[in-house]
Each structure stands twice: as C-alpha cells, then as structure tokens.
Design a protein around this motif. Sequence first.
Motif, PDB file in Angstrom:
ATOM      1  N   HIS A 167       0.872  -1.179   0.000  1.00 12.66           N
ATOM      2  CA  HIS A 167       0.000   0.000   0.000  1.00 12.66           C
ATOM      3  C   HIS A 167       0.902   1.220   0.000  1.00 12.66           C
TER       4      HIS A 167
ATOM      5  N   THR B 236      -5.595   4.407  11.795  1.00 12.71           N
ATOM      6  CA  THR B 236      -5.874   3.538  10.638  1.00 12.71           C
ATOM      7  C   THR B 236      -4.548   2.925  10.159  1.00 12.71           C
ATOM      8  N   LEU B 237      -4.093   1.959  10.925  1.00 12.92           N
ATOM      9  CA  LEU B 237      -2.757   1.388  10.705  1.00 12.92           C
ATOM     10  C   LEU B 237      -2.514   0.880   9.282  1.00 12.92           C
TER      11      LEU B 237
ATOM     12  N   LEU C 207      -1.146  -1.186   6.439  1.00 15.41           N
ATOM     13  CA  LEU C 207       0.083  -1.981   6.440  1.00 15.41           C
ATOM     14  C   LEU C 207       1.208  -1.275   7.193  1.00 15.41           C
TER      15      LEU C 207
ATOM     16  N   ILE D  99      -4.181   1.406  15.496  1.00 13.83           N
ATOM     17  CA  ILE D  99      -5.461   0.688  15.544  1.00 13.83           C
ATOM     18  C   ILE D  99      -5.862   0.306  14.115  1.00 13.83           C
ATOM     19  N   ASP D 100      -6.384  -0.889  13.944  1.00 18.24           N
ATOM     20  CA  ASP D 100      -7.054  -1.224  12.679  1.00 18.24           C
ATOM     21  C   ASP D 100      -8.105  -2.274  12.960  1.00 18.24           C
ATOM     22  N   ARG D 101      -9.222  -2.185  12.237  1.00 20.38           N
ATOM     23  CA  ARG D 101     -10.265  -3.187  12.471  1.00 20.38           C
ATOM     24  C   ARG D 101     -10.111  -4.396  11.562  1.00 20.38           C
ATOM     25  N   ASP D 102      -9.072  -4.358  10.718  1.00 26.37           N
ATOM     26  CA  ASP D 102      -8.788  -5.492   9.847  1.00 26.37           C
ATOM     27  C   ASP D 102      -7.677  -6.318  10.491  1.00 26.37           C
TER      28      ASP D 102
ATOM     29  N   SER E  53      -9.117  -3.205  16.529  1.00 28.82           N
ATOM     30  CA  SER E  53     -10.348  -2.608  17.046  1.00 28.82           C
ATOM     31  C   SER E  53     -10.838  -1.525  16.093  1.00 28.82           C
TER      32      SER E  53
ATOM     33  N   PHE F 281     -11.552   2.481  15.519  1.00 30.68           N
ATOM     34  CA  PHE F 281     -11.065   3.720  16.151  1.00 30.68           C
ATOM     35  C   PHE F 281     -12.196   4.445  16.885  1.00 30.68           C
TER      36      PHE F 281
ATOM     37  N   ASP G 139      -6.198   7.981   8.283  1.00 28.66           N
ATOM     38  CA  ASP G 139      -6.064   7.881   6.822  1.00 28.66           C
ATOM     39  C   ASP G 139      -7.226   6.979   6.399  1.00 28.66           C
ATOM     40  N   LEU G 140      -8.342   7.617   6.031  1.00 28.00           N
ATOM     41  CA  LEU G 140      -9.621   6.897   5.985  1.00 28.00           C
ATOM     42  C   LEU G 140      -9.748   5.934   4.790  1.00 28.00           C
TER      43      LEU G 140
ATOM     44  N   GLN H  58      -6.701  -4.393   0.808  1.00 27.37           N
ATOM     45  CA  GLN H  58      -8.117  -4.780   0.887  1.00 27.37           C
ATOM     46  C   GLN H  58      -8.785  -4.682  -0.491  1.00 27.37           C
TER      47      GLN H  58
ATOM     48  N   MET I  24     -14.612  -4.566   6.590  1.00 29.03           N
ATOM     49  CA  MET I  24     -13.199  -4.367   6.938  1.00 29.03           C
ATOM     50  C   MET I  24     -12.817  -5.325   8.058  1.00 29.03           C
TER      51      MET I  24
ATOM     52  N   LYS J 291      -4.787   6.549  -6.395  1.00 26.36           N
ATOM     53  CA  LYS J 291      -5.698   6.646  -5.247  1.00 26.36           C
ATOM     54  C   LYS J 291      -5.601   8.004  -4.560  1.00 26.36           C
TER      55      LYS J 291
HETATM   56  C1  SAM Z   1      -6.095   3.837   3.747  1.00 21.82           C
HETATM   57  S1  SAM Z   1      -5.739   2.497   4.813  1.00 21.82           S
HETATM   58  C2  SAM Z   1      -4.446   3.115   5.835  1.00 21.82           C
HETATM   59  C3  SAM Z   1      -3.100   2.981   5.202  1.00 21.82           C
HETATM   60  C4  SAM Z   1      -1.949   3.389   6.100  1.00 21.82           C
HETATM   61  N1  SAM Z   1      -1.949   4.793   6.405  1.00 21.82           N
HETATM   62  C5  SAM Z   1      -0.625   3.014   5.453  1.00 21.82           C
HETATM   63  O1  SAM Z   1       0.118   3.929   5.092  1.00 21.82           O
HETATM   64  O2  SAM Z   1      -0.333   1.821   5.292  1.00 21.82           O
HETATM   65  C6  SAM Z   1      -7.090   2.560   5.916  1.00 21.82           C
HETATM   66  C7  SAM Z   1      -7.093   1.476   6.983  1.00 21.82           C
HETATM   67  O3  SAM Z   1      -7.981   1.903   8.010  1.00 21.82           O
HETATM   68  C8  SAM Z   1      -8.733   0.828   8.473  1.00 21.82           C
HETATM   69  N2  SAM Z   1      -9.964   1.376   9.012  1.00 21.82           N
HETATM   70  C9  SAM Z   1     -10.921   2.039   8.344  1.00 21.82           C
HETATM   71  N3  SAM Z   1     -11.894   2.419   9.186  1.00 21.82           N
HETATM   72  C10 SAM Z   1     -11.519   2.000  10.429  1.00 21.82           C
HETATM   73  C11 SAM Z   1     -12.109   2.098  11.725  1.00 21.82           C
HETATM   74  N4  SAM Z   1     -13.271   2.696  11.906  1.00 21.82           N
HETATM   75  N5  SAM Z   1     -11.438   1.593  12.773  1.00 21.82           N
HETATM   76  C12 SAM Z   1     -10.236   0.979  12.601  1.00 21.82           C
HETATM   77  N6  SAM Z   1      -9.641   0.834  11.394  1.00 21.82           N
HETATM   78  C13 SAM Z   1     -10.284   1.338  10.322  1.00 21.82           C
HETATM   79  C14 SAM Z   1      -8.918  -0.063   7.263  1.00 21.82           C
HETATM   80  O4  SAM Z   1      -9.151  -1.399   7.658  1.00 21.82           O
HETATM   81  C15 SAM Z   1      -7.595   0.133   6.518  1.00 21.82           C
HETATM   82  O5  SAM Z   1      -6.670  -0.883   6.858  1.00 21.82           O
END
Ligand code: SAM
Length: 303
Positions: free
Chosen positions: A5, A33-34, A36, A55-58, A81, A83, A102-103, A109, A129, A289
């Motif tokens: 990513h 929004t962790l 990768l 934190i990430d829910r994935d 979890s 956020f 970073d939404l 994914q 997710m 993107k």
């Molecule tokens: C755009 S990616 C982040 C990429 C990251 N900044 C990077 O540089 O690798 C968004 C991530 O946020 C997670 N995500 C989105 N909404 C979330 C939420 N409400 N709680 C936790 N994680 C969330 C997604 O699962 C996804 O892995």
Amino acid sequence: MTPEHEPVMLSQVVGLLDANRGFCTGECIVDCTLGLGGYSEKILESMPDVSVCAIDRDETAVQIAKRRLAQYGDRFEALHSNFGDMEEILPESRRICAFVFDLGVSNMQLTEAGRGFSFGNDGPLDMRMNQTGDTKTASDVLLTLSERELSDIFWVYGEERFSRRLAAKIVKDREKGLCPRTTGELVALIRDVLPAPVQRKMGANPARRLFQALRIYVNDELGELEAGLSATKKLAVDGAVVIVVSYHSLEDRIVKCTFRGWEKEERLGNILTKHPLVPDDSEIEKNFKARSAKLRAFRFGGR
Ligand SMILES: C[S@@+](CC[C@H](N)C(=O)[O-])C[C@H]1O[C@@H](n2cnc3c(N)ncnc32)[C@H](O)[C@@H]1O
C-alpha cells in the motif's frame, strides 16, 4: 507475495506532526488507521522520541504491520479494534500528542478479490473491513433491507442517480430467489439497469458509486468517523494535533464541520489548515488513489 500500500500524503502528514511536536508534552502518537503501517513506520523512523499506538479493524492488516514493524520493539503497539472505540481501548497511561486518520480501505483490501471491495475483481460480496465480527456483509444487506432503505443508501452514500431503479431491480430479483452473492453478479445487475449512454459516460466503472455506498453502509464509516473524532477530543492533551486524510466529500464534510465547531463554538483550539491540503501532481501521477485525498488538521489548546 507481500501485500503493498503506497501511503498517501505521507510527507505532509509527518511534516505537520513534526512542526507541532513542540506544542505538546505527550509522547504517544495514535495511528488510528494502521493499514500496512506506512504512516506508523515513517513516524517511528523520523521521530525517535515518540511511541506509536496503532489501531485497525482489519485483523490481517494488524498482523502484517506487527511483523513489519517488530524492529521497533515496545515503541510500537498495534490493536485490533475500531477507532470509534478508542476511549475504551487505549491504555490510560498514554499521553497522546497526535491522532492520525487515513480513511477508507487499503490497497491490500481493494485488490484482494476475496474481500469483495472491488468491482474489478470477482469475489464474494463481503466488503467488511473487520471479517471477524458479526457485521452484515454487503450481500446480506442486499438480501435483507427494504427497497426504500436500499435506495436511500445508494443515494445518500453513493449519490447514485439511478438509486430507485437499482433498489427496485434488487428487490424484484430477490422475490424470484435471486440476489447478488458476488461482486461480478452485482456488476452485471448494475449493467442491466443503467442506461447504455450513462454507462458509456462512466467508462469502465459504472458500478463505482453503488460499491462506494455499500462499503460506507456495511462499515458504518461515517458513524465511525464521528465517534473517532469525538474520542480524540476527550483523550488529547494540551497541544495535541488531529490530522485526517479523507477521500470523499461525505467524510471531508464531517471533518470540516467538526473542526469548525471545535474552533468557533467550543473554542478548543485552532484549525491548522484553512484550506485542505491536497497531494501534488507528481504524487497523483505515481499513485492514482491519491487523486481524491484531502488533508485537514486541528490543534487542541490555546497556544
Ligand atoms: C487507507 S488504509 C491506511 C493505510 C496506512 N496509512 C498506510 O500507510 O499503510 C485505511 C485502513 O484503516 C482501516 N480502518 C478504516 N476504518 C476503520 C475504523 N473505523 N477503525 C479501525 N480501522 C479502520 C482499514 O481497515 C484500513 O486498513
């Protein structure tokens, strides 16, 4: 193959964190929004005096990032979890000096057909997710919601002009025992409903708006954003910053209005980005993107 990513607006995010570091005594940055770990990695590498709680829910993303960033030892912690639940899950001992969002979804994914996010790759119509919870999949949503509810979702979250026709077709098919179970079947249904000239105008992506709408609904993305921002207000120490990178106008509007309310009505601090920052042309050229990204930032406290 290791999933990839390309982090969006990374230098602007880290630049803002760095520039505001002196305003705050906290020592922990929350990467909400962790993914990768692109943002977390750069923060850990360039700001040796901070730790990152991510934190990430994935769950897959959390596992991959944990492995990638293991070298940072106890400066890095990753939690599986939402956020929106930050207040409950973050250790109370942490003094937080920044929150970064970073939404949306990561490239991992999007490109994995089995996740069901992409209209370009055929796979199960899932779109969750977090695949470990009891959230309905996109296919369950199409199967169980009323015609009116589906039409509202397509219109409000996707601004899909043909929302009513699409919802009517889904419900009519459902009555015959047919309902899209895969992304390919949903794309075929959309192609069946949308007039040919509209499809020609939309090029290769006539399904884009409906996929966006379903994804936002399945993951309650806007509710999560509101809950996440509200949690930062309670957890931040004086001088802490909140940085949000968003990718569509529904998200950006929530961020803009929340920051305005904090500044003008609640007088909690200052907006740092009078106008949203956007990626430069060279980033957009390298990473498609990034084209819709908008960055807004706010700093708590009176200084
Ligand atoms: C755009 S990616 C982040 C990429 C990251 N900044 C990077 O540089 O690798 C968004 C991530 O946020 C997670 N995500 C989105 N909404 C979330 C939420 N409400 N709680 C936790 N994680 C969330 C997604 O699962 C996804 O892995």
